[in-house]
Design an enzyme around this catalytic site. Structure first.
Site, PDB file in Angstrom:
ATOM      1  N   THR A 183       0.883  -1.183   0.000  1.00  0.00           N
ATOM      2  CA  THR A 183       0.000   0.000   0.000  1.00  0.00           C
ATOM      3  C   THR A 183       0.914   1.224   0.000  1.00  0.00           C
ATOM      4  OG1 THR A 183      -0.199  -0.162   2.410  1.00  0.00           O
ATOM      5  CG2 THR A 183      -1.982  -1.097   1.099  1.00  0.00           C
ATOM      6  N   THR A 226      -0.215  -3.498  11.681  1.00  0.00           N
ATOM      7  CA  THR A 226      -1.015  -3.595  10.461  1.00  0.00           C
ATOM      8  C   THR A 226      -0.207  -4.231   9.413  1.00  0.00           C
ATOM      9  OG1 THR A 226      -2.196  -1.621  10.730  1.00  0.00           O
ATOM     10  CG2 THR A 226      -2.124  -2.463   8.550  1.00  0.00           C
ATOM     11  N   SER A 253      -8.143  11.214   1.286  1.00  0.00           N
ATOM     12  CA  SER A 253      -8.695  12.228   0.396  1.00  0.00           C
ATOM     13  C   SER A 253      -7.887  12.294  -0.887  1.00  0.00           C
ATOM     14  CB  SER A 253      -8.711  13.585   1.109  1.00  0.00           C
ATOM     15  OG  SER A 253      -7.469  13.851   1.701  1.00  0.00           O
ATOM     16  N   GLU A 273       5.825   4.602   7.600  1.00  0.00           N
ATOM     17  CA  GLU A 273       5.438   5.877   6.980  1.00  0.00           C
ATOM     18  C   GLU A 273       6.119   7.081   7.615  1.00  0.00           C
ATOM     19  OE1 GLU A 273       1.266   5.805   7.490  1.00  0.00           O
ATOM     20  OE2 GLU A 273       0.884   4.684   5.648  1.00  0.00           O
TER      21      GLU A 273
END
Lengths: 385, 385
Positions: A147, A180, A385, A260
């Site tokens: 991802t 995750t 978004s 991240e």
């Protein structure tokens, strides 16, 4: 080689169009036998994605013949329709593979929560993936489950005639119980489901469950271990468990290394604890302290924030006996000022914090975490978004 | 007017030179009586600063005649020397005020952990502060306790002939039990220490303990309530407790409004919980979710992260019955997609999240939090250097 390093497995990774940017987003891993034993560990989040609810049921049977994984959508918090979609996905895999039952097909998804998967793209994608299955497809499968990962993650351990290999994805929402992540491990060792289950639980407890990038626990975490028996060898349990743990440890370390927005990997070692539970609680509390994570980002050996984090736990310790080292310099001795903090060199990506509770002789416990950066804020303030 | 709004108190705030930038850093609050009853609530962090250890002992006597507060240094994790410094500070206050005993002088400190206070500046500063004591000194005292606060915080409630007023500092390390803060409340009501203690604990439980800016718990939190009895009035308990809670609530709200680097104040209301404990646990879990805090910063109504945070708790709920509203729009219904997320307007500083557990009829519980921003990272990666 990842999931196809062990004999008895084929895999594929393709772009089905689930991701709008056209990147690979669908992976298929098939156990070609002769054995189809399997074990699984899933998120401890009580809000579980549809594929987790499905795969938990599949694993109860102790047999998995195929795993279908998609990125580009978590299929979490999607209600009855989301569960129907997972079911239809497993049915489609069983149909295209022939001779398989949907009840032996595990499903895993990752991506945004609260959005239904585009089944009009996913189902045709399964046909394409099945057509591309190959004993050399492990790398492509590992790429298709990414991802926000910047690199794909694989690991392999080979012993005398048998192998444990695997792939992982995960770059955010990394916290204990589990981080995750989607992980598929394969082995050609000839072992039953109960043995796989024990080895997998022992390994995840000491590896993935001790990774805490950002304190956030996912709805989709899935770690599967599939055995084909294709080596026709039955390894001694201790040796097998060690191999599984080595692969899990390597993959967990890769997850932290690719978290991240992170600029530092923080290795938190808790020593001198009265119990393993105490050590883990203290390590996690340090790992989750936002102020400390900011300080590490700024290369500031702010040991007061380590003590402040230890102080919020229920672990056995005397505040006046705590010691803390940062990169080997004991900046805190007996709960107070220790060696000169200017001696601490924090230029490198890995930062080592040692917290000595001086309360017992439990084996050291290591928790891995990341720093908190403006890049992390940026990536996660714009994700959906 | 802050701590001098109530009759029977004098205060001062001066620059003693503890802060290197020359800003005010020392505040003195004196109860001129006739009564000297007091109550205190302190950090639940097990690593406690020297002034907390000292003041906890002082408060056991139920009487406080003066409070000396410094910014520019927390005097936490400073060992026996740090405690001696706190003791010497209280002795100095008793000496300059005459007729006071050090055992009735509460001490509070705030600033960097792990550094000894410059006693050569602090002790002369006490003489200066005593010389400037005034029944109008409340504002200056409130200014002198600021650290990274951008504004000073005060609040006053006046009833029929009696008053509760106070001052607070705190802009980071704000988390339940308590948030990082120094708070001094004063009243001229004529009440005993036991009554003050009950009113203060009831108020802090529902106000300061429900503020969670960054999940980090301080070593120095101190909330004191001093009563002078100068109004010669004995208010009814309910009315007094309500006044104390109103002042605490106002100050807590000011702390969140001034939190380090924050761009949003997040009001998390948990409804439909089976118990108050469940509601508080869920509210705190949401308040501490870094991914959600980033999403709010990006004005992204990412309700999946709310569900993911709820799922990590032990509270009673059925995942398929959870409802979540953001700024009044029920974006999640029955654990799945609800109203259109594009209807959510998040342009303003205050963001309201309502989590409905659909598990009971407990009174709603409100937890206040902040978003996570690059500015927060920046401020806290450079604090001690």
């Amino acid at each position: 080689m990842s999931v196809t390093a062990a004999k008895g497995f084929t895999a594929a990774g393709i772009a089905a169009g689930i991701k709008q940017n056209g990147n690979p987003d669908l992976a298929l891993v098939v156990n070609t036998g002769p054995r189809r034993a399997a074990a699984g560990v899933f998120t401890s989040n009580r809000v579980k994605a549809a594929p987790v609810l499905w795969s938990e049921q599949v694993l109860k049977g102790g047999e998995v013949s195929a795993v279908i994984l998609n990125s580009g959508g978590a299929n979490a918090c999607t209600g009855p329709k989301g569960f129907q979609d997972t079911h239809a996905t497993a049915e489609k895999v069983a149909e295209v593979l022939e001779g398989h039952s949907a009840g032996e097909v595990a499903v895993a998804s990752t991506g945004l929560i609260g959005v239904l998967l585009p089944m009009d793209k996913l189902l045709p994608g399964i046909e394409q993936a099945a057509a591309e299955l190959s004993p050399h497809g492990g790398e492509k499968a590992a790429i298709a489950i990414k991802t926000t990962d910047t690199v794909h993650k694989t690991s392999v351990v080979t012993k005398d005639g048998w192998t444990v290999g695997g792939m992982a994805k995960g770059a955010g929402m990394l916290a204990p119980g589990l981080a995750t992540m989607l992980v598929v491990l394969t082995t050609d060792a000839d072992l039953d489901a109960a043995t796989l289950d024990k080895a997998l639980r022992d390994a995840t407890r000491q590896t993935f469950d001790r990774v805490d990038s950002d304190g956030c626990m996912s709805t989709n975490d899935t770690v599967l271990l599939l055995a084909s028996g294709a080596s026709e060898l039955v390894p001694e349990y201790g040796e097998f468990a060690e191999a599984v743990r080595t692969v899990c440890d390597d993959l967990a370390r890769q997850l932290i290394g690719d978290a991240e927005g992170a600029s530092k990997d923080i290795r938190i070692e808790v020593v001198g604890a009265a119990s393993e539970d105490d050590a883990v609680e203290v390590g996690r509390s340090i790992a989750r302290n936002n102020l400390l994570k900011c300080a590490i980002h700024g290369e500031d050996p702010n040991w007061g924030r380590v003590l402040s984090a230890i102080g919020t736990t229920k672990a056995a310790f005397d505040p006046d006996r705590l010691n803390v080292a940062i990169n080997g310099v004991w900046v805190c001795r007996n709960g107070s000022v220790g060696e000169d903090r200017d001696l601490v060199d924090m230029r490198y990506r890995e930062v080592r914090i040692t917290a000595d509770l001086a309360a017992g002789a439990t084996e050291p416990v290591v928790i891995w975490a990341n720093d908190l950066t403006a890049d992390y804020v940026h990536e996660n303030s714009a994700y959906s978004s």
